[in-house]
Motif scaffolding. Structure first.
Motif: not given
Length: 327
Positions: A129, A132, A241
């Motif tokens: 993440t 992202d 994402a």
């Protein structure tokens, strides 16, 4: 490792330590003055009782800015590839021909991709993440291309991807020698350049994206490349994402395997400057600094001897006398 003041400890990460050969250590230097030929650091070694002072995440935190979102050295010879930053963007699926090989590696270890009758790729996992939807970014890698890429029907070798046609990617074409990168949006930012990459040799490939002008810039060996096409992005960038970072292919079980070796893959959340890229290129070629001669630890020739004479009650000795002699 200490700064030039002789006392400030510097964060470092040992990638490979080989007492009988080459060792690779990453050291964070807080500042380098432009034009200076006196900036220096010290390296101390040979103390078997010294504790392990490594601080890998401290090497890459850039003063807490967290610009480095992922740093992969590819020095693990089996199992996952671990991110050296605190973001833990680890690669849990490593399906390559040779993992962490040192024979051809640019620095320490490198992974070999050659399809080998199937699909070669390195895949991230849910922990990515930190990379992202980056508004600005730099993707960088050392690549060692070997001939034609991908498959006859898809002659492209993807270096890094996060999604494919509707996200972002960096691709090398072995047929026409083209290097291309894409940032997907309503209108994609897309840049392609006459490669100039050298086959069967290491090339330092860098892609930057700056959200202020929505342009992708391509660099090979720290020199901005000549573009055959360059289009600025327009509209909102696509959300990535839901996509994993994939090295060496465009996606899961895909048909655009990079053929050759890949080493030192990094992602930053800032568009690095040309000067920064040039400094990294020199650093990783070991031409950014020089080494002074080895110095031996000084041997002390001073011995402290303390003599104490005390009064034993005889008339000749009235008190105690203590004397320290430096010999």
């Amino acid at each position: 490792f200490v700064d030039q003041d002789g006392s400030t400890l510097l964060a470092h990460e040992i990638e490979i330590w080989n007492e009988s050969g080459d060792s690779y250590v990453w050291v964070k230097v807080p500042q380098i003055d432009g034009g200076s030929n006196t900036d220096h650091i010290w390296m101390y070694y040979g103390n078997a009782s010294a504790s392990d002072g490594q601080n890998p995440t401290g090497v890459w935190d850039e003063g807490g800015n967290n610009y480095f979102r992922m740093v992969q050295h590819f020095n693990e010879t089996n199992g996952p590839h671990y991110d050296s930053t605190s973001n833990n963007v680890d690669f849990t699926t490593v399906d390559v021909s040779t993992q962490g090989g040192t024979g051809v590696a640019k620095i320490g270890g490198a992974d070999e991709f050659d399809r080998d009758g199937g699909v070669d790729e390195i895949m991230g996992d849910a922990s990515d993440t930190a990379v992202d939807n980056l508004a600005n970014y730099t993707y960088e890698a050392w690549i060692y291309p070997e001939g034609n890429q991908g498959t006859p029907s898809r002659p492209y070798g993807t270096i890094i991807s996060k999604g494919w046609s509707d996200k972002r990617w960096i691709c090398y074409s072995g047929g026409d020698g083209m290097l291309s990168a894409n940032e997907a949006a309503t209108t994609d930012a897309l840049s392609s350049a006459s490669s100039g990459l050298t086959l069967n040799a290491w090339n330092y490939v860098v892609v930057t994206y700056n959200n202020s002008d929505r342009m992708i810039r391509l660099y090979n060996n720290a020199v901005e490349m000549s573009y055959t096409s360059q289009t600025a992005g327009q509209g909102a960038p696509n959300d990535d994402a839901d996509e994993e970072i994939v090295i060496g292919n465009k996606g899961v079980n895909a048909d655009e395997t990079f053929i050759g070796y890949i080493d030192e893959v990094r992602i930053s959340s800032v568009a690095r400057s040309a000067d920064w890229i040039a400094a990294q290129f020199k650093s990783m070629n070991d031409t950014f600094n020089t080494y002074g001669p080895e110095e031996s630890k000084p041997v002390s020739n001073t011995f402290n001897v303390t003599l104490t004479v005390t009064d034993d009650g005889s008339p000749a000795l009235q008190d105690s006398v203590t004397k320290t002699l430096d010999l």
